[in-house]
Enzyme design. Structure first.
Site, short mmCIF file in Angstrom:
data_model
loop_
_atom_site.label_atom_id
_atom_site.label_comp_id
_atom_site.label_asym_id
_atom_site.label_seq_id
_atom_site.Cartn_x
_atom_site.Cartn_y
_atom_site.Cartn_z
N LEU A 38 0.84 -1.19 0.00
CA LEU A 38 0.00 0.00 0.00
C LEU A 38 0.88 1.25 0.00
CD1 LEU A 38 -2.80 -0.99 2.55
CD2 LEU A 38 -3.06 -0.68 0.08
N GLY A 40 2.18 2.20 -2.93
CA GLY A 40 2.79 2.10 -4.25
C GLY A 40 4.27 2.40 -4.28
N ILE A 41 4.77 2.65 -5.48
CA ILE A 41 6.19 2.89 -5.69
C ILE A 41 6.66 4.16 -4.99
CG2 ILE A 41 7.91 3.51 -7.44
CD1 ILE A 41 7.30 0.54 -7.33
N LYS A 51 14.13 10.65 -0.50
CA LYS A 51 14.36 11.89 0.26
C LYS A 51 15.04 11.59 1.59
CE LYS A 51 12.67 13.56 -3.24
NZ LYS A 51 12.73 12.27 -3.90
N ALA A 183 15.23 14.13 -13.11
CA ALA A 183 15.19 14.24 -11.65
C ALA A 183 15.75 12.99 -10.97
CB ALA A 183 13.76 14.50 -11.19
N ILE A 270 16.64 6.46 -17.71
CA ILE A 270 16.35 6.96 -19.06
C ILE A 270 14.86 6.98 -19.36
CG2 ILE A 270 18.60 6.33 -20.01
CD1 ILE A 270 17.34 3.77 -21.11
N ASP A 311 1.03 7.84 -13.49
CA ASP A 311 2.12 7.61 -14.44
C ASP A 311 1.74 6.77 -15.65
OD1 ASP A 311 3.65 9.09 -12.75
OD2 ASP A 311 5.02 7.49 -12.15
N ALA A 319 4.19 12.46 -8.52
CA ALA A 319 3.27 11.92 -7.52
C ALA A 319 2.14 12.90 -7.22
CB ALA A 319 4.04 11.60 -6.23
N HIS A 444 10.89 38.50 7.21
CA HIS A 444 12.34 38.68 7.23
C HIS A 444 12.89 38.19 8.56
CE1 HIS A 444 16.26 40.58 6.62
NE2 HIS A 444 16.17 41.02 7.87
#
Length: 465
Positions: A38, A40-41, A51, A183, A270, A311, A319, A444
């Protein structure tokens, strides 16, 4: 008798599980089918664990430069197994989170391989070969994609890797070849370079991260070269020979010179191949374009009751695009009236070091589209927070329509730009002009002040440069 639902979602990646949740929120009886994990990729083998790896590499990078911050870090080292273990732990935690969300939203989960067997019909085969028949008026196909292999040299997980192998390496590469500078390729090149590998990147086009603005590509290539990478553009890998202890790659450079070089490992980045085979689409007559499913603005295919997201559809293959499509499809099925998604309002992020982020048209694409443009460009060196962070390299670039003040595109390279880009994405989606950006008060000291300065710069009003 088949189990009957209002909606079946085939695939539980960031598109599929979000679609299932949104549909359940709208009162539909929903089932989701997943053959592996669950989330997915993306969650298990893509966005999130990469990450985590890159964060470890970033910390290691800062440790090696501790003296720049008045600190001392001695005898530092990297344990690739421990780094990978942390990454897998992060993925596991989020996988459990998705499992919880399925239960919370009363979504029925069927683990196994799904196949469309007719209109509104789907069969699930579990790991033991047991089949379950499901039926629903609507089905969302969200089966994602897989890495494209180098022609004639399938990834073996030992010497030739896809992104998936690169996340759980059997050993730390000493000399790494990365084929492709999108990426995925650049992120892994950055990770392994920071971890101590000797990295070469080969890109067939004339610049790295070729979908980005040309100024960003040039800056990033210079930064990565400074970090010790070898970058080869307008180059191609003609042949790969895999041996027991390494890889021989025959590379043709931009001048046409051919040389064979030894590497310990190679990462192939690729492109992707959509996971559309053997799931019953052909028999139903679902239309495709170069293998990807064709959909309308509401994510519907040409076959009534069949939707597709993520995809397996048109680019960009991201994503967050898949998740948004999941919401659109679920709302359309539930009889709501969702807004179509504008691809130019989808941000793109690359988490290398330095980071890259963008939304909308590049300067070149804006001019090609016939716009007269105003361009602002503000450097990190002009920002107090960037200097205080020790991250004074990078810039923020904005592209406006000179006639209307519309923000056409924003392009960034530098520290934390993947977080900053959403400010411009909100502005673009809300159709703000330069006036609203100029009149917005930015806190700032923050890196976000560069966003303000870049807008001001496009109109000759920059303060700090």
């Amino acid at each position: 008798m088949a189990d009957t639902y209002d909606l079946i979602v085939l695939g539980s990646g960031p598109g599929g599980y979000v679609a299932a949740i949104r549909a359940a929120q709208l009162g539909l009886k929903v089932a989701i089918v997943e053959r592996e994990l669950l989330g997915g990729i993306c969650l298990n083998w893509g966005c999130i664990p990469t990450k985590a790896l890159l964060r470890s590499a970033e910390i290691f990078h800062y440790m090696r430069h501790a003296k720049d911050y008045g600190l001392a870090a001695e005898k530092i080292s990297a344990d690739i197994d421990a780094v990978v273990k942390r990454s897998r732990g992060v993925a596991k935690q989020l996988n459990q989170g998705v499992t919880h969300l399925m239960k919370k939203n009363k979504i029925v989960v069927h683990m196994g391989t799904g196949k469309l067997t007719g209109k509104g019909k789907l069969t699930v085969t579990d790991k033991d070969g047991k089949t379950t028949e499901l039926s629903a008026k609507n089905i969302i196909v969200a089966t994602g994609a897989r890495a494209r292999d180098f022609p004639g040299v399938p990834a073996d997980g030992k010497r030739v890797w896809t992104y998936r192998h690169a996340m759980t390496p059997p050993e730390m590469p000493k000399k790494l070849l990365v084929i492709g500078s999108g990426a995925i390729g650049i992120e892994f090149a950055s990770f392994y370079n920071d971890m101590g590998a000797e990295v070469t990147v080969v890109e067939m086009l004339d610049r790295i991260v070729p979908v980005e603005d040309a100024d960003v590509s040039a800056f990033l290539e210079k930064a990565l070269t400074k970090q010790g990478m070898t970058i080869m553009t307008k180059a191609g890998v003609d042949k790969i020979e895999v041996g027991a202890s390494g890889v021989k790659a025959t590379i043709k450079d931009k001048d046409g010179k051919v040389a064979t070089t030894d590497f310990s490992h190679v990462i192939v980045a690729i492109g992707i191949v959509p996971n559309t085979a053997d799931i019953g689409l052909e028999a139903l007559g679902v239309e495709t374009d170069r293998g990807f499913l064709k959909t309308d603005a509401m994510c519907k295919t040409n076959v009534d009751g069949i939707y597709a997201i993520g995809d397996i559809t048109a680019p960009p293959w991201l994503a967050h695009k898949a998740s948004h499509e999941g919401v659109i499809a679920a709302e359309a099925i539930a009889g709501k009236h969702p807004h179509a998604m504008d691809p130019l309002n989808i941000p793109g992020c690359t988490y290398c070091h330095p980071q890259v982020a963008s939304v909308g048209l590049t300067e070149a694409k804006a001019k090609e589209a016939g716009y007269e443009v105003k361009v602002g460009n503000f450097p990190f060196i002009g920002n107090g927070k960037a200097i205080a962070l020790g991250e004074a390299e990078g810039f923020v670039k904005t592209v406006f329509d000179a006639k209307t003040g519309e923000l056409l595109g924003a392009h960034m390279v530098g520290a934390e730009v993947t977080e900053l880009i959403q400010g411009y994405t909100v502005g673009k989606t809300g159709e703000l002009t330069e006036a609203e950006f100029m009149e917005t008060v930015f806190p700032h000291p923050t890196l976000s002040e560069m966003m303000h300065e870049s807008v001001l710069g496009a109109y000759g009003r920059a303060i700090h440069i």
